[in-house]
Design a protein around this motif. Structure first.
Motif, PDB file in Angstrom:
ATOM      1  N   SER A  38       0.806  -1.222   0.000  1.00 14.84           N
ATOM      2  CA  SER A  38       0.000   0.000   0.000  1.00 14.84           C
ATOM      3  C   SER A  38       0.841   1.274   0.000  1.00 14.84           C
ATOM      4  CB  SER A  38      -0.931   0.020   1.217  1.00 14.84           C
ATOM      5  OG  SER A  38      -0.178   0.125   2.426  1.00 14.84           O
ATOM      6  N   LEU A  39       2.170   1.128   0.061  1.00 12.91           N
ATOM      7  CA  LEU A  39       3.022   2.314   0.044  1.00 12.91           C
ATOM      8  C   LEU A  39       2.861   3.068  -1.270  1.00 12.91           C
ATOM      9  CD1 LEU A  39       6.333   0.961   1.627  1.00 12.91           C
ATOM     10  CD2 LEU A  39       4.785   2.656   2.605  1.00 12.91           C
ATOM     11  N   PRO A  40       2.901   4.389  -1.242  1.00 12.19           N
ATOM     12  CA  PRO A  40       2.691   5.171  -2.465  1.00 12.19           C
ATOM     13  C   PRO A  40       3.942   5.351  -3.308  1.00 12.19           C
ATOM     14  CG  PRO A  40       2.906   6.652  -0.594  1.00 12.19           C
ATOM     15  CD  PRO A  40       3.013   5.256  -0.044  1.00 12.19           C
ATOM     16  N   PHE A  41       5.030   4.607  -2.994  1.00 11.40           N
ATOM     17  CA  PHE A  41       6.294   4.868  -3.662  1.00 11.40           C
ATOM     18  C   PHE A  41       6.509   3.983  -4.890  1.00 11.40           C
ATOM     19  CE2 PHE A  41       7.294   5.521   1.006  1.00 11.40           C
ATOM     20  CZ  PHE A  41       6.942   6.862   0.958  1.00 11.40           C
ATOM     21  N   ASP A  42       5.746   2.907  -5.025  1.00  9.67           N
ATOM     22  CA  ASP A  42       5.838   2.014  -6.186  1.00  9.67           C
ATOM     23  C   ASP A  42       7.200   1.349  -6.330  1.00  9.67           C
ATOM     24  OD1 ASP A  42       3.440   1.654  -7.294  1.00  9.67           O
ATOM     25  OD2 ASP A  42       3.674   3.004  -8.971  1.00  9.67           O
ATOM     26  N   GLU A 132      17.489   6.375   1.189  1.00  3.47           N
ATOM     27  CA  GLU A 132      16.046   6.195   1.359  1.00  3.47           C
ATOM     28  C   GLU A 132      15.305   7.524   1.235  1.00  3.47           C
ATOM     29  OE1 GLU A 132      16.155   2.354   4.427  1.00  3.47           O
ATOM     30  OE2 GLU A 132      15.764   4.383   5.177  1.00  3.47           O
ATOM     31  N   VAL A 133      15.852   8.563   1.851  1.00  3.93           N
ATOM     32  CA  VAL A 133      15.198   9.865   1.780  1.00  3.93           C
ATOM     33  C   VAL A 133      15.208  10.394   0.348  1.00  3.93           C
ATOM     34  CG1 VAL A 133      15.362  12.269   2.529  1.00  3.93           C
ATOM     35  CG2 VAL A 133      15.653  10.429   4.189  1.00  3.93           C
ATOM     36  N   ALA A 134      16.351  10.279  -0.335  1.00  8.29           N
ATOM     37  CA  ALA A 134      16.435  10.780  -1.712  1.00  8.29           C
ATOM     38  C   ALA A 134      15.520  10.022  -2.650  1.00  8.29           C
ATOM     39  CB  ALA A 134      17.885  10.693  -2.200  1.00  8.29           C
ATOM     40  N   ALA A 135      15.201   8.760  -2.323  1.00  4.02           N
ATOM     41  CA  ALA A 135      14.347   7.960  -3.207  1.00  4.02           C
ATOM     42  C   ALA A 135      12.882   8.351  -3.126  1.00  4.02           C
ATOM     43  CB  ALA A 135      14.505   6.475  -2.879  1.00  4.02           C
ATOM     44  N   ILE A 136      12.460   9.044  -2.044  1.00  2.00           N
ATOM     45  CA  ILE A 136      11.033   9.333  -1.884  1.00  2.00           C
ATOM     46  C   ILE A 136      10.738  10.802  -1.648  1.00  2.00           C
ATOM     47  CG2 ILE A 136      10.583   7.025  -0.976  1.00  2.00           C
ATOM     48  CD1 ILE A 136      10.541   8.203   1.822  1.00  2.00           C
ATOM     49  N   ALA A 137      11.764  11.624  -1.388  1.00  2.00           N
ATOM     50  CA  ALA A 137      11.532  13.013  -0.983  1.00  2.00           C
ATOM     51  C   ALA A 137      11.821  13.964  -2.131  1.00  2.00           C
ATOM     52  CB  ALA A 137      12.408  13.358   0.222  1.00  2.00           C
ATOM     53  N   PRO A 138      11.266  15.179  -2.083  1.00  2.00           N
ATOM     54  CA  PRO A 138      11.615  16.200  -3.076  1.00  2.00           C
ATOM     55  C   PRO A 138      13.089  16.578  -2.977  1.00  2.00           C
ATOM     56  CG  PRO A 138       9.606  16.785  -1.900  1.00  2.00           C
ATOM     57  CD  PRO A 138      10.189  15.634  -1.183  1.00  2.00           C
ATOM     58  N   ARG A 139      13.532  17.320  -3.982  1.00  2.00           N
ATOM     59  CA  ARG A 139      14.945  17.648  -4.076  1.00  2.00           C
ATOM     60  C   ARG A 139      15.410  18.494  -2.897  1.00  2.00           C
ATOM     61  NH1 ARG A 139      16.533  20.244  -9.642  1.00  2.00           N
ATOM     62  NH2 ARG A 139      15.546  18.260 -10.231  1.00  2.00           N
ATOM     63  N   GLN A 192      14.580   7.524  -7.720  1.00  2.00           N
ATOM     64  CA  GLN A 192      13.396   8.369  -7.888  1.00  2.00           C
ATOM     65  C   GLN A 192      13.170   8.718  -9.352  1.00  2.00           C
ATOM     66  OE1 GLN A 192      11.584  12.575  -6.211  1.00  2.00           O
ATOM     67  NE2 GLN A 192      13.078  11.474  -4.985  1.00  2.00           N
ATOM     68  N   TYR A 193      14.248   9.000 -10.094  1.00  2.00           N
ATOM     69  CA  TYR A 193      14.082   9.253 -11.523  1.00  2.00           C
ATOM     70  C   TYR A 193      13.552   8.016 -12.240  1.00  2.00           C
ATOM     71  CZ  TYR A 193      16.137  13.914 -11.754  1.00  2.00           C
ATOM     72  OH  TYR A 193      16.360  15.255 -11.626  1.00  2.00           O
ATOM     73  N   GLN A 194      14.040   6.864 -11.835  1.00  2.00           N
ATOM     74  CA  GLN A 194      13.531   5.631 -12.441  1.00  2.00           C
ATOM     75  C   GLN A 194      12.038   5.475 -12.170  1.00  2.00           C
ATOM     76  OE1 GLN A 194      15.159   2.022 -10.801  1.00  2.00           O
ATOM     77  NE2 GLN A 194      14.781   0.865 -12.665  1.00  2.00           N
ATOM     78  N   ARG A 195      11.610   5.829 -10.952  1.00  2.00           N
ATOM     79  CA  ARG A 195      10.182   5.748 -10.629  1.00  2.00           C
ATOM     80  C   ARG A 195       9.373   6.730 -11.467  1.00  2.00           C
ATOM     81  NH1 ARG A 195       7.241   7.895  -5.457  1.00  2.00           N
ATOM     82  NH2 ARG A 195       9.040   9.241  -5.483  1.00  2.00           N
ATOM     83  N   ARG A 196       9.893   7.947 -11.669  1.00  2.00           N
ATOM     84  CA  ARG A 196       9.191   8.912 -12.507  1.00  2.00           C
ATOM     85  C   ARG A 196       9.078   8.428 -13.941  1.00  2.00           C
ATOM     86  NH1 ARG A 196      12.024  14.609 -10.516  1.00  2.00           N
ATOM     87  NH2 ARG A 196      11.178  14.601  -8.378  1.00  2.00           N
ATOM     88  N   PHE A 197      10.161   7.856 -14.458  1.00  2.00           N
ATOM     89  CA  PHE A 197      10.101   7.315 -15.822  1.00  2.00           C
ATOM     90  C   PHE A 197       9.104   6.168 -15.908  1.00  2.00           C
ATOM     91  CE2 PHE A 197      14.737   8.813 -16.360  1.00  2.00           C
ATOM     92  CZ  PHE A 197      14.297  10.066 -16.737  1.00  2.00           C
ATOM     93  N   LEU A 198       8.989   5.394 -14.835  1.00  2.00           N
ATOM     94  CA  LEU A 198       8.000   4.320 -14.818  1.00  2.00           C
ATOM     95  C   LEU A 198       6.592   4.884 -14.896  1.00  2.00           C
ATOM     96  CD1 LEU A 198       7.228   1.333 -14.431  1.00  2.00           C
ATOM     97  CD2 LEU A 198       7.342   1.708 -11.958  1.00  2.00           C
ATOM     98  N   TYR A 199       6.316   5.951 -14.127  1.00  2.00           N
ATOM     99  CA  TYR A 199       4.998   6.589 -14.207  1.00  2.00           C
ATOM    100  C   TYR A 199       4.729   7.109 -15.623  1.00  2.00           C
ATOM    101  CZ  TYR A 199       4.856   6.572  -9.082  1.00  2.00           C
ATOM    102  OH  TYR A 199       4.833   6.197  -7.772  1.00  2.00           O
ATOM    103  N   GLN A 200       5.749   7.742 -16.214  1.00  2.00           N
ATOM    104  CA  GLN A 200       5.579   8.282 -17.554  1.00  2.00           C
ATOM    105  C   GLN A 200       5.331   7.180 -18.572  1.00  2.00           C
ATOM    106  OE1 GLN A 200       8.842  10.726 -18.802  1.00  2.00           O
ATOM    107  NE2 GLN A 200       7.920  11.270 -20.759  1.00  2.00           N
ATOM    108  N   GLU A 201       6.044   6.060 -18.420  1.00  2.00           N
ATOM    109  CA  GLU A 201       5.843   4.953 -19.345  1.00  2.00           C
ATOM    110  C   GLU A 201       4.454   4.355 -19.180  1.00  2.00           C
ATOM    111  OE1 GLU A 201       6.452   2.240 -22.315  1.00  2.00           O
ATOM    112  OE2 GLU A 201       7.567   4.061 -21.791  1.00  2.00           O
TER     113      GLU A 201
END
Length: 433
Positions: A38-42, A132-139, A192-201
C-alpha cells in the motif's frame, strides 16, 4: 512390559502452544506485506527489504564494535532508533515520511557516536538513510538532509576532545563518510528518476492502448460498413429485379430466383458481420481468413447476378499479393461497386486489377449518371478506402474524370514507391459517393 498411559489433552495443548505463536507471526508477516504493497512509492518490496537488511548489517556491526562499553545499553537503543519507522508502519500504519526517516537516522547515528570506536561503522547509517530519503523526498528535502548529515559528522569530529576529554578521539575517515553520504543520495535520486520514468511509461502505455482501441473500433466500423453496404446494394438490386419480374412479365420463376439470391446474400452478410464483430473476442489463432484479391472475381459475379453490368479483367500473378493488401483491394472493389449500384444503377462498370513485381493496382470505372453529382458529406465510403490505403503505404484517387467516376488504388508490393498517381486524373473533392 511397561504400559505408558497418555495424559489426556497433553498433545493438543502442546500443538496449540506451538501453533498460536506461528499463526501470530504469519499474521504479522501478511499484515506487513499488505502495508508494504500500500506504500505510495511504487518500489518493489525487494528494494525496500534490501535497504532494511543493509541497515541491519551496519547497525549490528556498530553494536558489536562497542562491546567494550558493556553493560551500557546505548548501542542497542541506537539500533532500535534506526529501525523505529518499521514498527510504527507495520503496527500503527504510520507511513515512513522523509522527515521521520531523517530524524531516526540522525538520532541513531548520534547515539552511536556518543561512544566512539576506531573505524566506526555507525556513520554508514546516514549513508543508507540518505538513499532512502532521496528515493522518496523532493529535491530540497534530499539536499537538506545531506547537508545536515555531513554537518553532524563534522560536529562530532570537532567535538571529540571536548566531549571525552584529553583521551577522546576524533572521527576517523570523515571524508570517506561524507562521500558515502553523497553516494547514497545519488543512488536514491536515480531510483526516484527511475520511478518517474515508470509513471511516464505507464501513462504512455495507457495512451497507446486507448489509441489502439480507437483504431480497432474504426477498423471494425469500416469492415461492418463495407459488408452492409455491399450486401444491401446487391440485395436491393435483386429485390428490384423480382419486383419488375412480377409487375411487367409476371415471371414468378425469375422473381423467385432473384429472391433466393437476395436471401443467400443476406445470410452471407449476416455471417460476415458476425465474423467481423467476433474478431473482438477471438485470439489470433481463431480468426477466420479474410477475403482477398482472389475473391474479386466472385464479388463481381455477385453484382452481375444482381443485374449490374460489370466487366472484370486481371493481369499478373495473384500469389504476389499479400493477405493485408489483398483484403484491402477486395474491400475497395466492394465499396466501389456498391457505390455504383447505389448512385448509378443503370450504368456499366469496369474493374481492372493489375499486378506487377512492384505494385498492385485496382481501377474501378463507371459512367456518371445524368445530372449534377450528388454530394454526401460525412460518408464513410471514400474516407474508409483512403484510410485502408494509407495504412498499407499505398495511394488512392477517387473522383470524376472524362465523364466517368474513377477509383484508382495502388499498393506497393516491395519497398519501391507505388507508381499509380499521375497528373492525368484530377479528382474533385468528394467525401462519399
Amino acid at each position: 512390559m511397561d504400559v505408558v498411559h497418555a495424559i489426556p489433552g497433553a498433545e493438543p495443548s502442546r500443538t496449540r502452544f506451538v501453533a498460536r505463536p506461528w499463526a501470530m507471526a504469519r499474521r504479522l508477516v501478511e499484515a506487513g506485506r499488505a502495508r508494504m504493497e500500500s506504500l505510495p512509492f511504487d518500489y518493489p518490496p525487494a528494494v525496500i527489504l534490501a535497504a532494511d537488511l543493509a541497515l541491519l548489517a551496519i547497525t549490528v556491526a556498530a553494536v558489536v564494535q562497542r562491546h567494550s562499553y558493556f553493560p551500557s545499553l546505548l548501542p542497542l537503543l541506537a539500533m532500535l532508533t534506526a529501525f523505529l519507522p518499521i514498527p510504527l508502519f507495520v503496527i500503527f500504519g504510520v507511513k515512513p515520511h522523509p522527515v521521520l526517516l531523517k530524524a531516526c537516522g540522525l538520532l541513531s547515528c548520534a547515539l552511536f557516536l556518543l561512544q566512539p570506536v576506531p573505524a566506526d561503522f555507525a556513520p554508514f547509517v546516514l549513508v543508507i538513510v540518505a538513499g532512502e530519503v532521496a528515493a522518496i523526498a523532493p529535491r530540497g528535502i534530499t539536499i537538506g538532509f545531506t547537508v545536515v548529515a555531513i554537518a553532524q559528522l563534522v560536529a562530532f569530529d570537532l567535538a571529540g576532545n571536548i566531549l571525552w576529554g584529553a583521551d577522546g578521539q576524533r572521527l576517523d575517515g570523515l571524508p570517506m563518510y561524507a562521500l558515502g553520504i553523497l553516494l547514497g543520495m545519488f543512488v536514491g535520486v536515480m531510483l526516484q528518476y527511475q520511478r518517474r520514468f515508470l509513471y511516464q511509461e505507464r501513462e504512455n502505455q495507457a495512451i497507446r492502448a486507448g489509441q489502439a482501441a480507437d483504431e480497432e473500433r474504426r477498423r471494425i466500423a469500416r469492415e461492418v460498413h463495407d459488408v452492409i453496404a455491399h450486401s444491401l446494394s446487391i440485395t436491393l438490386l435483386h429485390l428490384t429485379a423480382a419486383r419488375r419480374a412480377l409487375q411487367t412479365d409476371d415471371d414468378v420463376t425469375e422473381a423467385v430466383d432473384a429472391l433466393v439470391d437476395a436471401e443467400r446474400l443476406g445470410r452471407q452478410a449476416m455471417a460476415d458481420i458476425r465474423r467481423t464483430v467476433g474478431m473482438l473476442d477471438q485470439g489470433k489463432g481463431q480468426i477466420t481468413p479474410e477475403p482477398g484479391a482472389a475473391d474479386l472475381a466472385e464479388l463481381v459475379g455477385d453484382f452481375r447476378r444482381a443485374g449490374l453490368t460489370v466487366d472484370y479483367t486481371r493481369t499478373g500473378d495473384l500469389t504476389a499479393v499479400a493477405g493485408a493488401v489483398g483484403h484491402a483491394l477486395y474491400r475497395i472493389g466492394q465499396e466501389s461497386l456498391s457505390n455504383v449500384a447505389k448512385h448509378a444503377p443503370g450504368t456499366a462498370a469496369t474493374v481492372r486489377l493489375d499486378i506487377s513485381a512492384e505494385a498492385a493496382t485496382l481501377v474501378v470505372r463507371n459512367a456518371l449518371p445524368p445530372g449534377p453529382l450528388a454530394r454526401r458529406d460525412g460518408g464513410m465510403g471514400v474516407r474508409g478506402m483512403r484510410k485502408r490505403t494509407e495504412l498499407l503505404g499505398g495511394s488512392i484517387i477517387a473522383g470524376s474524370a472524362e465523364d466517368s467516376w474513377i477509383v484508382r488504388a495502388g499498393f506497393p508490393l516491395k519497398t519501391a514507391p507505388c507508381p499509380i498517381v499521375s497528373g492525368l486524373l484530377r479528382p474533385k473533392p468528394q467525401e462519399d459517393m
